[in-house]
Design an enzyme around this catalytic site. Structure first.
Site, short mmCIF file in Angstrom:
data_model
loop_
_atom_site.label_atom_id
_atom_site.label_comp_id
_atom_site.label_asym_id
_atom_site.label_seq_id
_atom_site.Cartn_x
_atom_site.Cartn_y
_atom_site.Cartn_z
N CYS A 238 6.59 -6.08 -3.42
CA CYS A 238 7.60 -6.71 -4.26
C CYS A 238 6.90 -7.24 -5.49
CB CYS A 238 8.29 -7.86 -3.52
SG CYS A 238 9.17 -7.35 -2.03
N GLY B 145 9.21 -2.66 -6.83
CA GLY B 145 10.39 -2.76 -5.99
C GLY B 145 11.62 -2.32 -6.75
N ASN C 134 6.10 -12.38 -2.74
CA ASN C 134 5.60 -11.02 -2.57
C ASN C 134 4.64 -11.07 -1.39
OD1 ASN C 134 4.44 -8.44 -2.81
ND2 ASN C 134 2.93 -9.17 -4.27
N GLY C 135 4.86 -10.24 -0.40
CA GLY C 135 3.95 -10.18 0.72
C GLY C 135 4.64 -10.24 2.06
N TYR D 217 -3.77 2.23 -5.95
CA TYR D 217 -2.48 2.92 -6.07
C TYR D 217 -1.35 2.08 -6.65
CZ TYR D 217 1.91 5.01 -4.36
OH TYR D 217 3.17 5.51 -4.26
#
Length: 492
Positions: free
Chosen positions: A32, A58, A132-133, A271
């Site tokens: 996210c 996201g 985020n996570g 990535y």
């Protein structure tokens, strides 16, 4: 629910629902993205542009919550940032402080209730949270809270911290510190009340978060590319275990716990993140070029052209080409407008869907020995399809070079990965994988080569300051709680 238009299928009520769970490509799914503004009269507009820059993290939902010091105004919806917000919607979000979020649902449900920022009413007023996570011990904390009377409104693991804060008898900042100390996992939080904003990351720094300035305003973002988009200046990375408090007195730098072993996710470098972002003093485009150079040093193969799988492997392919002297060519072209949940009604059309997303350039690869650079292999289906695309376009040889070690273990910290048994590198040898993807040869970048290529100011720390658990099974935190062994990441 399923909709069909002109022979195409997608699931759900909007085009991005499910975000590619049955995609023809089995690439790892992003986590996210979060963006925060403190002290700017155009906080909502800045958040809009910041989230747009983080859209790759996201694509399923987007949301912004703004405060003018007395009340919250917020909007969340399923879909892309540009679809969720327009000029009128942004104009209605007046205030000088804001937190925003773009979401890809992992194991959490794909529905509006889980879209962030999550907004709550509690004894001290309004509370908004974006993260985020993934919180690994969320199931056990949720059970504990439910048994003592808490009623959850979402399946998002983010909601547990709101309940922990609300149940504390202490002030907001102290309650937040106590709650954060309960959590195990990889996370970056933005929390906001009508008069305060809190910024925190996990004790290992698994999930990235950076701070910037725009005039007198403070900005926070998952990636530095968002600062470039809004014209802000990068100040620094938020440190593991750090807690920043922003209020009428300005910025207070604090901690809620000691920093543990630094372990930022290696896949951010390999990535996920945009190549124009920086982490720990290292530019990602430059780091990926070094990965390509190191790959060439470790696994040279004589060939006619080098090509990268778009978009994340282009930088590494350039580095490989520069190191070897083999020309870099655009042998693969990505169509960016096919949507991410293109689900085919038959295997024949499913294979055709590969060509709708990616095309091999016959004029570049026909009659050539091709080195195909990619960042990772998950199940192996993507690599096989791309190798076959190149062969169908006339490539005489296809040599695959992966600029990361074999991905053999699931992630528990916010990346949507298959179970270990579905990861091809967990059960097959190098030779077996090479045969499975129909390549003439296959090599992965060594663990040591990856650490050396990334470098940065954390190079002296264990694993170069990175989490390499997906490669070496060395998780920086406990990942099982009361028999809750999560098969992948949770739902941020």
């Amino acid at each position: 629910m399923s909709h069909e238009i002109k022979g195409r299928l997608w699931t759900g009520d909007y085009y991005n629902e499910g975000m590619g769970r049955d995609d023809v490509f089995d690439k790892l799914k992003e986590e996210c993205g979060i963006f925060g503004v403190f002290g700017h009269p155009e906080a909502a507009t800045l958040s809009y542009y910041g989230l747009h820059a983080l859209q790759h993290r996201g694509e399923e939902s987007a949301g912004i919550c703004v405060t003018d010091g007395t009340q919250f105004r917020y909007h969340r919806e399923m879909g892309l940032v540009k679809e969720v917000f327009d000029k009128d919607r942004l104009a209605s979000l007046s205030g000088s402080c804001a937190i925003g979020h773009v979401r890809y649902s992992t194991s959490g449900d794909s529905r509006l209730a889980n879209a962030q920022p999550l907004v709550f009413k509690y004894r001290d007023g309004d509370l908004a949270i974006a993260t985020n996570g993934n919180i690994v011990n969320e199931p056990s904390i949720r059970r504990e809270l439910e048994q003592s009377g808490s009623i959850f409104q979402t399946t998002s693991d983010t909601e547990v911290i709101a309940h922990l804060i609300a149940r504390s008898p202490h002030d907001f900042v102290t309650a937040a510190k106590e709650a954060l100390r309960r959590l195990v996992g990889g996370f970056a939080f933005l929390m906001m009340t009508n008069d305060k904003m809190l910024v925190a990351t996990d004790p290992h720094g698994l999930r990235p978060l950076t701070m910037g300035r725009l005039g007198d305003a403070y900005l926070f973002a998952s990636e530095t590319c968002a600062f470039e988009t809004v014209g802000a200046e990068l100040i620094r990375d938020i440190q593991p275990g750090e807690l920043l408090v922003l209020d009428e007195n300005g910025l207070t730098e604090d901690r809620y716990t000691d920093m543990k072993r630094r372990a930022i996710c290696a896949m951010e470098y390999v990535y996920f993140s945009r190549p124009d972002s920086d982490y720990n003093g290292s530019n990602l485009h430059s780091a990926r070029k070094r990965m390509g150079r190191k790959m060439a040093q470790e696994s040279f193969v004589d060939a006619d052209v080098v090509t990268g799988v778009p978009d994340s492997s282009i930088s590494a392919a350039i580095g490989y080409a520069e190191e070897t002297g083999i020309p870099y060519e655009l042998g693969l072209i990505k169509n960016k407008y096919t949507g991410r949940t293109f689900i085919q009604p038959s295997q024949e059309l499913r294979e055709q869907g590969v060509k709708m997303k990616l095309s091999a350039v016959r004029g570049v690869v026909e009659g050539k020995r091709v080195v195909m650079i990619d960042d990772s292999i998950v199940r192996g289906t993507t690599s096989r399809r791309i190798v076959n695309l190149l062969r169908e376009a006339g490539a005489t040889e296809v040599h695959v070079r992966i600029t990361s070690p074999p991905f053999a273990n699931p992630c528990f910290y916010g990346i949507d990965t298959p179970s270990r048994k579905e990861l091809i590198a967990s059960s097959k040898t190098m030779e077996e994988i090479c045969k499975e993807i129909n390549a003439d040869s296959l090599s992965f970048l060594s663990r040591e080569g990856l650490i050396e290529a990334i470098g940065g100011h954390a190079a002296h720390e264990p694993n170069g300051g990175m989490c390499l658990a997906c490669f070496d099974n060395d998780y920086p935190t406990v990942v099982e709680f009361e028999d809750d062994a999560k098969p992948g990441c949770g739902g941020c």
